[in-house]
Design an enzyme around this catalytic site. Structure first.
Site, PDB file in Angstrom:
ATOM      1  N   GLU A   1       4.726   5.027   3.755  1.00 14.95           N
ATOM      2  CA  GLU A   1       4.269   6.388   4.041  1.00 14.95           C
ATOM      3  C   GLU A   1       5.482   7.201   4.473  1.00 14.95           C
ATOM      4  O   GLU A   1       6.475   6.641   4.943  1.00 14.95           O
ATOM      5  CB  GLU A   1       3.194   6.362   5.137  1.00 14.95           C
ATOM      6  CG  GLU A   1       2.658   7.710   5.582  1.00 14.95           C
ATOM      7  CD  GLU A   1       2.086   8.520   4.438  1.00 14.95           C
ATOM      8  OE1 GLU A   1       2.650   9.602   4.186  1.00 14.95           O
ATOM      9  OE2 GLU A   1       1.099   8.088   3.802  1.00 14.95           O
TER      10      GLU A   1
ATOM     11  N   GLU B   1       0.856  -1.186   0.000  1.00 13.72           N
ATOM     12  CA  GLU B   1       0.000   0.000   0.000  1.00 13.72           C
ATOM     13  C   GLU B   1       0.886   1.227   0.000  1.00 13.72           C
ATOM     14  O   GLU B   1       1.669   1.441   0.933  1.00 13.72           O
ATOM     15  CB  GLU B   1      -0.945   0.028   1.192  1.00 13.72           C
ATOM     16  CG  GLU B   1      -1.855   1.246   1.146  1.00 13.72           C
ATOM     17  CD  GLU B   1      -2.905   1.292   2.239  1.00 13.72           C
ATOM     18  OE1 GLU B   1      -3.544   2.345   2.392  1.00 13.72           O
ATOM     19  OE2 GLU B   1      -3.080   0.275   2.929  1.00 13.72           O
TER      20      GLU B   1
ATOM     21  N   ASP C   1      10.447   6.724   0.310  1.00 19.85           N
ATOM     22  CA  ASP C   1       9.938   6.845  -1.052  1.00 19.85           C
ATOM     23  C   ASP C   1       9.481   5.491  -1.567  1.00 19.85           C
ATOM     24  O   ASP C   1      10.250   4.526  -1.595  1.00 19.85           O
ATOM     25  CB  ASP C   1      11.048   7.409  -1.938  1.00 19.85           C
ATOM     26  CG  ASP C   1      10.576   7.770  -3.351  1.00 19.85           C
ATOM     27  OD1 ASP C   1       9.432   7.441  -3.697  1.00 19.85           O
ATOM     28  OD2 ASP C   1      11.359   8.380  -4.093  1.00 19.85           O
TER      29      ASP C   1
ATOM     30  N   LYS D   1     -12.699  10.137   6.184  1.00 19.18           N
ATOM     31  CA  LYS D   1     -13.297  11.471   6.323  1.00 19.18           C
ATOM     32  C   LYS D   1     -12.862  12.385   5.184  1.00 19.18           C
ATOM     33  O   LYS D   1     -13.619  13.256   4.751  1.00 19.18           O
ATOM     34  CB  LYS D   1     -12.945  12.083   7.675  1.00 19.18           C
ATOM     35  CG  LYS D   1     -11.474  12.362   7.889  1.00 19.18           C
ATOM     36  CD  LYS D   1     -11.228  13.003   9.248  1.00 19.18           C
ATOM     37  CE  LYS D   1      -9.748  13.310   9.469  1.00 19.18           C
ATOM     38  NZ  LYS D   1      -9.509  13.935  10.792  1.00 19.18           N
ATOM     39  N   PHE D   2     -11.666  12.177   4.655  1.00 21.30           N
ATOM     40  CA  PHE D   2     -11.186  12.997   3.550  1.00 21.30           C
ATOM     41  C   PHE D   2     -11.973  12.702   2.276  1.00 21.30           C
ATOM     42  O   PHE D   2     -12.326  13.598   1.523  1.00 21.30           O
ATOM     43  CB  PHE D   2      -9.696  12.743   3.325  1.00 21.30           C
ATOM     44  CG  PHE D   2      -8.859  13.039   4.538  1.00 21.30           C
ATOM     45  CD1 PHE D   2      -8.596  14.356   4.917  1.00 21.30           C
ATOM     46  CD2 PHE D   2      -8.353  12.018   5.322  1.00 21.30           C
ATOM     47  CE1 PHE D   2      -7.834  14.632   6.040  1.00 21.30           C
ATOM     48  CE2 PHE D   2      -7.598  12.285   6.445  1.00 21.30           C
ATOM     49  CZ  PHE D   2      -7.337  13.600   6.810  1.00 21.30           C
ATOM     50  N   GLU D   3     -12.274  11.417   2.045  1.00 21.60           N
ATOM     51  CA  GLU D   3     -13.076  11.060   0.881  1.00 21.60           C
ATOM     52  C   GLU D   3     -14.494  11.577   1.037  1.00 21.60           C
ATOM     53  O   GLU D   3     -15.107  12.050   0.077  1.00 21.60           O
ATOM     54  CB  GLU D   3     -13.079   9.549   0.694  1.00 21.60           C
ATOM     55  CG  GLU D   3     -13.810   9.101  -0.548  1.00 21.60           C
ATOM     56  CD  GLU D   3     -13.723   7.598  -0.765  1.00 21.60           C
ATOM     57  OE1 GLU D   3     -14.470   7.084  -1.629  1.00 21.60           O
ATOM     58  OE2 GLU D   3     -12.907   6.938  -0.088  1.00 21.60           O
TER      59      GLU D   3
ATOM     60  N   ASP E   1      -0.786  12.127  -3.916  1.00 19.19           N
ATOM     61  CA  ASP E   1      -0.675  13.576  -4.071  1.00 19.19           C
ATOM     62  C   ASP E   1      -0.824  13.937  -5.539  1.00 19.19           C
ATOM     63  O   ASP E   1      -0.049  13.459  -6.377  1.00 19.19           O
ATOM     64  CB  ASP E   1       0.691  14.030  -3.547  1.00 19.19           C
ATOM     65  CG  ASP E   1       0.789  15.548  -3.401  1.00 19.19           C
ATOM     66  OD1 ASP E   1       0.114  16.266  -4.176  1.00 19.19           O
ATOM     67  OD2 ASP E   1       1.538  16.010  -2.525  1.00 19.19           O
TER      68      ASP E   1
ATOM     69  N   ASP F   1      -9.422  11.358  -6.174  1.00 17.18           N
ATOM     70  CA  ASP F   1     -10.575  12.260  -6.254  1.00 17.18           C
ATOM     71  C   ASP F   1     -10.215  13.528  -7.015  1.00 17.18           C
ATOM     72  O   ASP F   1     -10.973  14.498  -6.997  1.00 17.18           O
ATOM     73  CB  ASP F   1     -11.097  12.610  -4.851  1.00 17.18           C
ATOM     74  CG  ASP F   1     -10.063  13.362  -4.010  1.00 17.18           C
ATOM     75  OD1 ASP F   1      -8.884  13.421  -4.423  1.00 17.18           O
ATOM     76  OD2 ASP F   1     -10.430  13.881  -2.941  1.00 17.18           O
TER      77      ASP F   1
END
Length: 259
Positions: free
Chosen positions: A101, A76, A128, A226-228, A151, A187
Protein backbone atom coordinates in the site's frame (compact mmCIF):
# COMPACT_ATOMS: atom_id res chain seq x y z
CA UNK A 1 -18.59 -13.57 -10.47
CA UNK A 2 -17.13 -13.14 -13.97
CA UNK A 3 -14.41 -15.36 -15.37
CA UNK A 4 -13.00 -15.14 -18.90
CA UNK A 5 -9.73 -16.71 -19.89
CA UNK A 6 -5.48 -16.64 -20.89
CA UNK A 7 -0.13 -13.99 -21.23
CA UNK A 8 5.06 -13.60 -19.44
CA UNK A 9 9.61 -15.08 -17.65
CA UNK A 10 11.61 -12.44 -19.24
CA UNK A 11 9.54 -9.32 -18.85
CA UNK A 12 9.07 -6.77 -21.62
CA UNK A 13 9.72 -3.47 -19.84
CA UNK A 14 7.81 -1.44 -22.41
CA UNK A 15 4.70 -3.49 -21.70
CA UNK A 16 5.14 -3.22 -17.95
CA UNK A 17 5.68 0.51 -17.85
CA UNK A 18 3.52 2.28 -20.41
CA UNK A 19 2.18 4.31 -17.47
CA UNK A 20 3.88 6.95 -15.40
CA UNK A 21 3.00 5.10 -12.23
CA UNK A 22 0.29 2.75 -11.02
CA UNK A 23 -0.54 4.75 -7.92
CA UNK A 24 -0.84 8.18 -6.42
CA UNK A 25 1.10 8.88 -3.23
CA UNK A 26 -1.74 10.11 -1.03
CA UNK A 27 -0.80 12.26 1.90
CA UNK A 28 -2.55 11.92 5.21
CA UNK A 29 -2.07 12.87 8.82
CA UNK A 30 -1.69 10.10 11.36
CA UNK A 31 -3.69 10.15 14.56
CA UNK A 32 -1.80 9.94 17.82
CA UNK A 33 -2.49 6.21 18.05
CA UNK A 34 -1.47 5.62 14.43
CA UNK A 35 1.76 7.55 14.95
CA UNK A 36 2.51 5.38 17.96
CA UNK A 37 1.83 2.25 15.92
CA UNK A 38 4.09 3.52 13.16
CA UNK A 39 6.97 4.26 15.50
CA UNK A 40 6.75 1.04 17.48
CA UNK A 41 5.51 -1.57 14.97
CA UNK A 42 6.54 -0.43 11.50
CA UNK A 43 10.28 -1.10 11.96
CA UNK A 44 9.46 -4.74 12.68
CA UNK A 45 6.52 -5.34 10.34
CA UNK A 46 7.01 -2.93 7.44
CA UNK A 47 9.41 -1.77 4.78
CA UNK A 48 9.53 1.47 2.78
CA UNK A 49 10.66 1.41 -0.82
CA UNK A 50 12.93 4.21 -1.99
CA UNK A 51 11.31 6.71 -4.36
CA UNK A 52 12.47 9.58 -6.55
CA UNK A 53 16.20 10.14 -7.07
CA UNK A 54 16.99 7.70 -4.25
CA UNK A 55 15.34 4.79 -6.03
CA UNK A 56 17.72 1.92 -6.61
CA UNK A 57 17.14 -1.81 -7.23
CA UNK A 58 15.53 -3.20 -4.11
CA UNK A 59 16.95 -6.26 -2.32
CA UNK A 60 14.58 -9.22 -2.50
CA UNK A 61 12.34 -10.16 0.39
CA UNK A 62 13.45 -13.09 2.54
CA UNK A 63 9.95 -14.44 3.06
CA UNK A 64 10.83 -17.38 5.33
CA UNK A 65 12.98 -15.02 7.38
CA UNK A 66 10.25 -12.37 7.58
CA UNK A 67 7.65 -14.79 8.91
CA UNK A 68 9.91 -17.30 10.60
CA UNK A 69 8.38 -20.24 8.75
CA UNK A 70 7.56 -21.83 5.41
CA UNK A 71 3.91 -21.33 4.51
CA UNK A 72 1.64 -20.44 1.58
CA UNK A 73 2.30 -16.79 0.64
CA UNK A 74 -0.15 -14.20 -0.64
CA UNK A 75 0.66 -10.76 -2.02
CA UNK A 76 -2.17 -8.27 -1.49
CA UNK A 77 -1.85 -5.22 -3.72
CA UNK A 78 -3.58 -2.11 -2.42
CA UNK A 79 -4.56 -3.11 1.12
CA UNK A 80 -6.19 0.26 1.84
CA UNK A 81 -7.15 0.57 5.49
CA UNK A 82 -6.36 -3.10 6.04
CA UNK A 83 -9.81 -4.24 7.16
CA UNK A 84 -10.05 -7.01 4.54
CA UNK A 85 -6.39 -7.88 4.96
CA UNK A 86 -6.70 -8.40 8.70
CA UNK A 87 -10.02 -10.26 8.43
CA UNK A 88 -8.72 -12.71 5.83
CA UNK A 89 -5.44 -13.20 7.71
CA UNK A 90 -7.43 -14.00 10.85
CA UNK A 91 -9.38 -16.67 8.97
CA UNK A 92 -6.21 -18.13 7.42
CA UNK A 93 -3.53 -18.22 10.15
CA UNK A 94 -1.59 -20.78 8.09
CA UNK A 95 -1.18 -18.31 5.18
CA UNK A 96 1.41 -15.50 5.21
CA UNK A 97 0.36 -12.17 3.69
CA UNK A 98 2.51 -9.37 2.29
CA UNK A 99 0.31 -6.26 2.02
CA UNK A 100 1.43 -3.50 -0.36
CA UNK A 101 0.00 0.00 0.00
CA UNK A 102 1.14 3.60 -0.49
CA UNK A 103 -1.29 5.32 1.91
CA UNK A 104 0.53 5.69 5.21
CA UNK A 105 -2.57 6.16 7.44
CA UNK A 106 -4.03 2.97 5.93
CA UNK A 107 -0.89 1.02 6.78
CA UNK A 108 -0.87 2.56 10.25
CA UNK A 109 -4.46 1.43 10.74
CA UNK A 110 -3.52 -2.07 9.64
CA UNK A 111 -0.69 -2.04 12.18
CA UNK A 112 -3.28 -1.31 14.86
CA UNK A 113 -5.46 -4.20 13.69
CA UNK A 114 -2.46 -6.54 13.74
CA UNK A 115 -1.60 -5.41 17.26
CA UNK A 116 -5.13 -5.71 18.63
CA UNK A 117 -5.81 -9.09 17.03
CA UNK A 118 -2.36 -10.52 17.78
CA UNK A 119 -1.82 -11.40 14.12
CA UNK A 120 1.57 -12.85 13.22
CA UNK A 121 1.02 -13.60 9.51
CA UNK A 122 1.05 -10.10 7.96
CA UNK A 123 3.99 -8.01 6.79
CA UNK A 124 3.77 -4.73 4.84
CA UNK A 125 5.56 -2.81 2.12
CA UNK A 126 4.94 0.85 1.32
CA UNK A 127 5.56 1.60 -2.34
CA UNK A 128 4.79 0.61 -5.92
CA UNK A 129 3.45 -2.94 -6.25
CA UNK A 130 5.18 -3.36 -9.62
CA UNK A 131 8.55 -2.74 -7.95
CA UNK A 132 7.63 -5.34 -5.32
CA UNK A 133 6.73 -7.86 -8.02
CA UNK A 134 9.71 -7.11 -10.22
CA UNK A 135 12.48 -6.70 -7.64
CA UNK A 136 11.43 -8.13 -4.27
CA UNK A 137 9.85 -11.42 -5.34
CA UNK A 138 11.12 -14.29 -7.45
CA UNK A 139 9.41 -16.58 -9.97
CA UNK A 140 7.01 -19.20 -8.57
CA UNK A 141 7.24 -17.65 -5.08
CA UNK A 142 3.56 -16.93 -4.35
CA UNK A 143 0.47 -19.00 -3.68
CA UNK A 144 -1.80 -16.06 -4.40
CA UNK A 145 -2.03 -12.46 -5.58
CA UNK A 146 -5.01 -10.37 -4.49
CA UNK A 147 -5.92 -7.11 -6.20
CA UNK A 148 -9.09 -5.75 -4.62
CA UNK A 149 -10.59 -2.52 -5.99
CA UNK A 150 -7.53 -1.02 -7.69
CA UNK A 151 -7.67 2.62 -8.73
CA UNK A 152 -9.69 2.60 -11.99
CA UNK A 153 -8.11 5.77 -13.41
CA UNK A 154 -11.42 6.37 -15.25
CA UNK A 155 -10.33 9.06 -17.75
CA UNK A 156 -9.17 7.62 -21.05
CA UNK A 157 -5.94 9.61 -21.03
CA UNK A 158 -5.07 8.01 -17.67
CA UNK A 159 -5.69 4.38 -18.68
CA UNK A 160 -1.94 3.92 -19.13
CA UNK A 161 -1.64 4.41 -15.37
CA UNK A 162 -3.86 1.44 -14.54
CA UNK A 163 -2.08 -1.28 -12.61
CA UNK A 164 -3.63 -4.16 -14.53
CA UNK A 165 -1.86 -3.91 -17.86
CA UNK A 166 -0.99 -6.99 -19.92
CA UNK A 167 2.60 -6.82 -18.68
CA UNK A 168 1.75 -6.65 -14.99
CA UNK A 169 -0.72 -9.52 -15.26
CA UNK A 170 2.05 -11.49 -16.93
CA UNK A 171 4.46 -10.53 -14.15
CA UNK A 172 1.95 -11.63 -11.52
CA UNK A 173 1.58 -14.95 -13.33
CA UNK A 174 5.35 -15.37 -13.35
CA UNK A 175 5.54 -14.80 -9.58
CA UNK A 176 2.75 -17.30 -8.89
CA UNK A 177 3.68 -20.92 -8.35
CA UNK A 178 1.84 -23.42 -10.57
CA UNK A 179 -1.63 -23.77 -9.06
CA UNK A 180 -1.37 -20.26 -7.55
CA UNK A 181 -4.37 -17.92 -7.62
CA UNK A 182 -4.86 -14.44 -9.06
CA UNK A 183 -7.98 -12.91 -7.47
CA UNK A 184 -9.17 -9.52 -8.73
CA UNK A 185 -12.23 -7.51 -7.70
CA UNK A 186 -13.46 -4.18 -9.05
CA UNK A 187 -16.68 -2.19 -8.81
CA UNK A 188 -15.84 -0.07 -11.87
CA UNK A 189 -17.59 -1.44 -14.96
CA UNK A 190 -15.18 -0.03 -17.52
CA UNK A 191 -12.17 -1.33 -15.61
CA UNK A 192 -13.83 -4.75 -15.40
CA UNK A 193 -14.11 -4.81 -19.20
CA UNK A 194 -10.48 -3.69 -19.47
CA UNK A 195 -9.36 -6.50 -17.12
CA UNK A 196 -11.46 -9.11 -18.91
CA UNK A 197 -9.95 -8.15 -22.28
CA UNK A 198 -6.40 -8.41 -20.98
CA UNK A 199 -7.05 -11.73 -19.32
CA UNK A 200 -8.62 -13.05 -22.52
CA UNK A 201 -5.69 -11.99 -24.72
CA UNK A 202 -2.79 -13.41 -22.72
CA UNK A 203 -0.08 -15.28 -24.58
CA UNK A 204 -0.14 -18.97 -23.81
CA UNK A 205 3.59 -19.26 -24.55
CA UNK A 206 4.41 -16.88 -21.69
CA UNK A 207 3.57 -17.07 -17.94
CA UNK A 208 -0.19 -16.72 -17.82
CA UNK A 209 -3.30 -17.58 -15.83
CA UNK A 210 -6.52 -19.37 -16.78
CA UNK A 211 -10.00 -19.40 -15.20
CA UNK A 212 -10.15 -21.41 -11.98
CA UNK A 213 -12.32 -24.52 -12.28
CA UNK A 214 -11.41 -26.32 -9.04
CA UNK A 215 -10.99 -25.57 -5.34
CA UNK A 216 -8.51 -22.82 -4.59
CA UNK A 217 -5.58 -23.35 -2.20
CA UNK A 218 -6.44 -20.07 -0.43
CA UNK A 219 -9.68 -18.44 0.64
CA UNK A 220 -11.69 -16.55 -1.98
CA UNK A 221 -14.10 -15.08 0.57
CA UNK A 222 -13.72 -11.32 0.95
CA UNK A 223 -15.32 -9.39 3.79
CA UNK A 224 -17.59 -6.60 2.56
CA UNK A 225 -16.06 -3.22 3.36
CA UNK A 226 -18.03 0.01 3.82
CA UNK A 227 -16.77 1.20 0.43
CA UNK A 228 -18.09 -1.91 -1.29
CA UNK A 229 -21.38 -1.54 0.55
CA UNK A 230 -21.68 2.03 -0.70
CA UNK A 231 -20.92 0.91 -4.25
CA UNK A 232 -23.70 -1.66 -4.08
CA UNK A 233 -26.15 0.94 -2.74
CA UNK A 234 -25.21 3.18 -5.66
CA UNK A 235 -25.89 0.35 -8.10
CA UNK A 236 -22.30 -0.51 -8.91
CA UNK A 237 -21.93 -4.28 -8.90
CA UNK A 238 -18.66 -6.00 -8.10
CA UNK A 239 -16.94 -8.02 -10.82
CA UNK A 240 -14.55 -10.70 -9.63
CA UNK A 241 -11.95 -12.62 -11.61
CA UNK A 242 -10.43 -15.78 -10.14
CA UNK A 243 -7.65 -17.28 -12.23
CA UNK A 244 -4.99 -19.92 -11.66
CA UNK A 245 -1.50 -20.44 -13.02
CA UNK A 246 -1.61 -23.76 -14.90
CA UNK A 247 0.72 -26.61 -14.15
CA UNK A 248 3.55 -26.87 -16.68
CA UNK A 249 3.05 -29.40 -19.41
CA UNK A 250 5.38 -32.39 -19.19
CA UNK A 251 8.16 -32.27 -21.73
CA UNK A 252 7.62 -34.51 -24.73
CA UNK A 253 9.84 -37.58 -24.72
CA UNK A 254 12.54 -37.62 -27.39
CA UNK A 255 13.55 -41.24 -26.84
CA UNK A 256 12.98 -43.62 -29.69
CA UNK A 257 11.16 -46.88 -29.17
CA UNK A 258 13.56 -49.80 -28.96
CA UNK A 259 13.56 -51.96 -32.09
Amino acid sequence: MRNDGRVNDSVDQSRLYPRVTSFRFRRGTLTTGQQRNWETLWPRLGRDLAIGPDQVPEPPLDLPGLFGREAPRVLEIGSGTGISTAAMATEEPDVDVVAVEVYKPGLAQLLGLIDREGLTNIRMVRGDAVVVLRELLGPDSLTGVRVFFPDPWPKSRHHKRRLLQSGTIELMADRLAPGGILHIATDHADYAEWIAERLATQRADRPHVIPLTFDAPISLTRPTTKFEGRAEREGRGVNEFVYVKPQPRPAASTESDPT
